[in-house]
Design an enzyme around this catalytic site. Structure first.
Site, PDB file in Angstrom:
ATOM      1  CE  LYS A  58      -2.243  -1.890   3.492  1.00 48.63           C
ATOM      2  NZ  LYS A  58      -3.201  -2.319   4.534  1.00 48.63           N
ATOM      3  CG  ASP A 117      -6.700  -5.131   7.735  1.00 51.43           C
ATOM      4  OD1 ASP A 117      -6.213  -6.215   7.344  1.00 51.43           O
ATOM      5  OD2 ASP A 117      -6.806  -4.134   6.991  1.00 51.43           O
TER       6      ASP A 117
HETATM    7  C1  BGC Z   1      -2.025  -6.158   3.166  1.00 51.19           C
HETATM    8  C2  BGC Z   1      -2.913  -7.015   4.038  1.00 51.19           C
HETATM    9  C3  BGC Z   1      -4.089  -6.191   4.551  1.00 51.19           C
HETATM   10  C4  BGC Z   1      -4.808  -5.535   3.382  1.00 51.19           C
HETATM   11  C5  BGC Z   1      -5.996  -4.701   3.817  1.00 51.19           C
HETATM   12  C6  BGC Z   1      -2.836  -5.467   2.082  1.00 51.19           C
HETATM   13  O1  BGC Z   1      -2.025  -4.580   1.375  1.00 51.19           O
HETATM   14  O2  BGC Z   1      -1.023  -6.947   2.558  1.00 51.19           O
HETATM   15  O3  BGC Z   1      -2.195  -7.551   5.124  1.00 51.19           O
HETATM   16  O4  BGC Z   1      -4.965  -7.046   5.256  1.00 51.19           O
HETATM   17  O5  BGC Z   1      -3.909  -4.721   2.671  1.00 51.19           O
HETATM   18  O6  BGC Z   1      -5.646  -3.698   4.684  1.00 51.19           O
END
Ligand code: BGC
Length: 500
Positions: free
Chosen positions: A201, A236
């Protein structure tokens, strides 16, 4: 229940804000558009090709659902067996409602972090009170060092803990316990420790990957002299599942569709061959699929490939880049840029803004789709204010179609992913999923705020499962479930027990 909110930073509905630093990291090297090409190619063929490349007819959905299920099996068979990591959460017992006491939650997963406290009153009183605060993470910390990030988080937590009072009380001589929601891929080593595999992200913090994130937080708390203890480290999705399960025993799957995306579900211990020696009293555990890394048979376009190549994690998180809130706006921007360059969609000029990666965000794309006026006035003002171009009605109509095409593909693929998980579970325990009410707990701004996306997702589920089975599958939005869920898991795993 009392709720106090203080929000020093502004949280966008998808948990992301326009950030110059973020854009810098995802820059578009060496591409300066000198002049607009003459109108040799019109916009129509670009739109036609886009729709064709993004199409998700039933056979494509079926392939994605089947591939999701088989990638899940491969990831459960051996470590590294598939794109899907299928991470063991070490959460074997879910909240029952009996939990009592004061617990904290800390939630880091996007451009904000949240701190929360909850006073639990057991079966009778349930949630007596909650309070939370949300703080934006300064963009530079997303690209700084691990110490800087964790010091910032620990100091936010300390300031919040200082304000405890009122309905919240901790028995004498007890340490405050935290459920730490850390929403990035983590290889759990126990219920309260885990190693960061990689950032996602748009985060690129140095020095955290390969380390135990609970140790990083503990060290930062020690530097501040803050005496609190992490008793559960959760993704999460896992927090959402626990939070939703507290109210509803039929919750079996949790999905996040926000800035990023992921899913977790309740798995039978005997269906996890890679698990050598793990005893679970209940014979079940929660598996964090990390489905954002899925890539098998997705309908991708030249715009997806270019965005991926220019990203800070090329070749990774392809499902996430196709369906989640961080990326939908950027894909649309890339399509519009090509239409402006090759087909003069907005006349003969190309704005600086249209050339700027991530300047069009998913909430903008969503707002564009909500315009029901005859002249598409809202679309016109978005194009003027956000994209920096003036537009004719015909151009605005095309923009709406582009947004719809990208949202439709995202929503339908997310729906196919959910069906893949449900079908895998049903195959292993006949009738226990499709033969009764089964709830998929859903959280994330993309799902919450984008009605068309939600509809497309549900349509794909209906098409794949048919009307009879679909009746038993409830996809339910559980807002902020992951915060309370993490606090509940801190209670379930408390060193003091939770039934005092
Ligand atoms: C992460 C996950 C997370 C998801 C939603 C992804 O980029 O790798 O661990 O649960 O985003 O937040």
């Amino acid at each position: 229940m009392s709720v106090t909110v203080s929000s020093p930073g502004v949280r966008s509905i998808y948990g992301s804000t326009r950030s110059p630093k973020l854009l810098g990291s995802l820059s578009w090297p060496g591409r300066v558009i000198m002049a607009v090409q003459s109108n040799v190619i019109s916009v129509a063929p670009i739109l036609t090709k886009l729709k064709k490349d993004c199409a998700t007819p039933l056979p494509v959905l079926r392939h994605v659902a089947d591939a999701m299920a088989s990638d899940m099996r491969a990831g459960l068979a051996v470590e590294g067996g598939s794109d899907l990591k299928m991470i063991l959460s070490y959460v074997d017992s879910l909240p029952t409602g009996n939990e009592k006491g004061l617990f904290y939650a800390l939630d880091l997963g996007g451009t904000n972090f949240r701190v929360l406290r909850v006073q639990l009153g057991g079966k009778e009183e349930r949630v007596i009170a909650t309070e939370f605060e949300q703080v934006s993470i300064p963009p530079e910390l997303m690209f700084g060092t691990s110490e800087e990030l964790f010091d910032f988080i620990a100091s936010g937590l300390a300031k919040f803990a200082e304000k405890e009072g009122g309905k919240f009380n901790l028995p004498d001589k007890q340490t405050r316990e935290i459920g730490f929601t850390f929403s990035f891929p983590v290889q759990q080593t126990s219920v309260d420790s885990g190693i960061l595999i990689k950032w996602t992200k748009g985060f690129a913090v140095s020095g955290t990957a390969g380390k135990d994130v609970v140790a990083c937080l503990n060290e930062a708390m020690q530097r501040l002299g803050l005496d609190m203890r992490v008793s559960a480290l959760v993704n999460d999705t896992v927090g959402t599942l626990a939070g939703a399960r507290y109210w509803d025993d039929d919750v079996m799957v949790a999905v996040i569709l926000g800035t990023g995306t992921n899913a977790c579900y309740v798995e039978r211990i005997d269906a996890i061959p890679k698990l050598q020696c793990h005893n679970s009293t209940f014979g079940r555990t929660i598996i964090n699929t990390e489905w954002g890394a899925f890539s098998n048979g997705l309908p991708l376009t030249e715009f997806d490939r270019e965005m991926d190549a220019d990203s800070i994690n090329p070749g990774e998180q392809i499902f996430e880049k196709t369906i989640s809130g961080m990326y939908l706006g950027e894909i649309v921007r890339r399509v519009l840029l090509k239409m402006a360059q090759a087909g003069e969609l907005f006349g003969d000029s190309i704005s600086e803004k249209l050339l700027t990666p991530f300047m069009l965000r998913t909430p903008d794309v969503c707002a564009i789709q909500q315009d029901t006026s005859k002249d598409l006035e809202v679309v016109g003002s978005f194009l003027r204010d956000v994209v920096g171009v003036s537009s004719k009605l015909s151009a605005r109509q095309i923009v709406v179609e582009v947004c719809d095409t990208i949202a439709k593909r995202g929503g339908r693929l997310a729906g196919a992913g959910i069906v893949g998980i449900l079908e895998k579970m049903e195959m292993d325990s006949k009738g226990l999923i499709f033969g009764k009410r089964t709830v998929v707990a859903m959280d994330g701004g993309l799902y919450e705020h984008y009605p068309q996306y939600r509809t497309y997702l549900q349509e794909a589920v209906n098409e794949l499962l048919g009307p009879e089975i679909t009746k038993n599958i409830v996809i339910e939005h559980t807002k902020d479930g992951s915060g309370i869920g993490a606090a509940l898991l801190a209670a379930t795993n408390s060193k003091y027990g939770h039934n005092f």
